[in-house]
Scaffold this active site. Structure first.
Site, short mmCIF file in Angstrom:
data_model
loop_
_atom_site.label_atom_id
_atom_site.label_comp_id
_atom_site.label_asym_id
_atom_site.label_seq_id
_atom_site.Cartn_x
_atom_site.Cartn_y
_atom_site.Cartn_z
N ASP A 1 43.26 37.03 33.95
CA ASP A 1 44.58 37.22 33.38
C ASP A 1 45.65 37.01 34.46
O ASP A 1 45.46 37.38 35.62
CB ASP A 1 44.68 38.65 32.83
N GLU B 1 44.06 32.06 33.80
CA GLU B 1 45.22 31.91 32.93
C GLU B 1 46.41 31.45 33.76
O GLU B 1 47.03 32.25 34.46
CB GLU B 1 45.57 33.23 32.22
#
Length: 497
Positions: free
Chosen positions: A197, A233
């Site tokens: 993330d 990401e």
């Protein structure tokens, strides 16, 4: 680390967003394994802040308090049971790993966390890890507010707070070792890899440093020396100093241009048309195929967060969405991830969904509802289960069947009727124009009768959908009404009658 560690012949993963571990374990056994899904991306499994204003939003799981495996999805025993049961039927688990930050600076102090761990955001104290003030980047950030103020400055994007989230000092060996320790705990349990993330908000060198500390995968299920699959990401739509290519040394990246552009084409916005998809992939300025994790929508941009804007197609746009997912799963570019969502009460005011924060379907005490399965194999309790839609499930199988075959036999009408094949194994045809399609096309497939896997499927020796006849010269006639429920047809050698 570019290898997804899926079993041979399994080529896609599904994001079971906010599902409970007990439900994922069941889904691996009853559905994902039999239908050829390669793995599951799971929501962050570590302890997070409980946020009550708004009430229990989905994004509270992106505000870690500790690395204990204790969330609304379940505890460590339930997580271990899921990983074991899914691996035992050949379905892998990929963990959404939140490493850039801990909770928000305004999260207060106390034990309002999913396992009751004490924390004090104001003085940067996370004793359950433990982290203290020295482990955060407050002194390194050079903006007046301590927040990211300008995405044109790569340093503040990495060193300052993303929407108030306390930024970890990942250049410190202690922090790197702590983060790697959490990931190694998951690897030892049996996970196959990680979504990183907010990778854009971490320095590529810091990511490399903690990835280098990771264990090999558990040899109960993976061959000796296997490395975790990593996909980072990185939201790179162009125009910023931070680019996806800066992260290639750490394995794959999420290609956000993919869904943003495909949505624009399928919606026919800005003069785009499907004929332009002939050179889809690197030809559109995307990252190299072997570096790309691709998706039509994700948990952020399906509700207007993250990247892509209004062009993103989601389950709310079901007819166009199925076409987009079908195109993605048929096309060889990238490693594919399918979305599986929950419904929420969308409510637009001035173009913004004011309910975009809604968490998963939950009971009055805040606990997540189970995923119930209806008689027709759809899901109840407001779980959308796009991965169970016949058209999407059958295209997951299509991708497995054509794996390794080249992109071939492209055809278009200079508008929005297009077709292409995958060598001698599969062929797909789309009609996204506003008129009827009736065309004879060279498929590259062996002669015979095939069952369209969009309108139906092969069941035993019969076909529940449209039948397509491929002649000895490899040609077939395709007729698709622009008013069809699903204006596309897909055939493959696994659906030959």
């Amino acid at each position: 680390q570019y290898n997804p560690n899926t079993q041979p012949g399994r080529t896609s993963i599904v994001h079971l967003f906010e599902w409970r571990w007990a439900d994922i374990a069941l889904e691996c056994e009853r559905y994902l394994a039999p239908y050829g899904f390669g793995g599951v991306q799971v929501s962050p499994p570590n302890e997070n802040v409980i946020i009550t204003n708004p009430y229990r939003p989905w994004w509270e799981r992106y505000q870690p308090v500790s690395y204990k495996l204790c969330t609304r999805s379940g505890n460590e025993n339930e997580f271990r049971d899921m990983v074991t049961r899914c691996n035992n039927v050949g379905v892998r688990i990929y963990v959404d790993a939140v490493k850039n930050h801990m909770c928000g600076s305004g999260a207060g102090s106390g034990t309002h966390s999913t396992c009751g761990a004490y924390f004090n955001a104001g003085n940067r104290d996370s004793p359950a890890v433990p982290y203290s003030g020295w482990d955060f980047n407050d002194g390194k950030c050079r903006t007046g507010s301590g927040e990211i103020e300008n995405y044109g400055d790569a340093s503040q994007v990495r060193d300052c707070r993303l929407v108030g989230l306390l930024d970890l000092a990942l250049e410190k060996d202690y922090v790197r070792s702590t983060v790697a320790g959490y990931m190694n705990h998951l690897i030892d349990i049996g996970v196959a890899g990680f979504r990183l993330d907010a990778a854009k908000h971490m320095w590529p060198g810091d990511i490399k440093a903690f990835l280098d500390k990771l264990h090999n995968l558990n040899t109960n299920w993976f061959s000796s020396g296997s490395r975790p699959f990593i996909y980072q990401e990185v939201i790179d739509l162009g125009g910023e100093p931070i680019t996806s290519s800066q992260y290639f040394g750490n394995h794959r990246v999420t290609e956000f241009k993919y869904g943003a552009k495909l949505g624009t084409v399928i919606r026919k916005w800005n003069g785009e048309k499907m004929a332009y998809l002939k050179n889809w992939g690197e030809g559109w300025g995307f990252v190299p195929s072997d570096r790309a994790l691709v998706f039509v929508d994700n948990h952020d941009n399906q509700r207007g967060h993250g990247a892509g804007g209004a062009s993103i197609l989601t389950f709310w746009d079901a007819r166009l969405y199925k076409m987009a997912v079908g195109f993605m799963l048929a096309h060889p570019y990238g490693f594919t991830r399918v979305m599986s969502s929950f419904r929420w009460p969308r409510h637009f005011e001035n173009g913004k969904d004011v309910n975009d924060w809604y968490g998963p379907p939950s009971n009055s005490d805040g606990s997540t509802k189970e995923v119930t399965i209806n008689a027709d194999s759809t899901c109840g309790n407001d779980w959308v289960c796009e991965h169970r839609w016949r058209q999407i499930r059958n295209m997951v199988i299509f991708r497995n069947v054509v794996d390794g075959e080249p992109f071939s036999n492209w055809w278009d009408n200079n508008s929005n009727q297009v077709a292409f094949g995958r060598g001698s194994k599969g062929f797909i045809v789309f009609n996204n124009d506003d008129w009827h399609m009736n065309v004879d096309l060279y498929t590259g497939l062996p002669a015979g009768t095939y069952c369209d896997v969009i309108s139906g499927q092969k069941e035993g020796s019969r076909c529940t959908g449209i039948q397509v006849y491929v002649s000895g010269n490899g040609k077939a006639n395709f007729q698709i009404s622009n008013n069809a429920e699903d204006p596309f047809i897909a055939i493959h050698v696994g659906a030959k009658l």
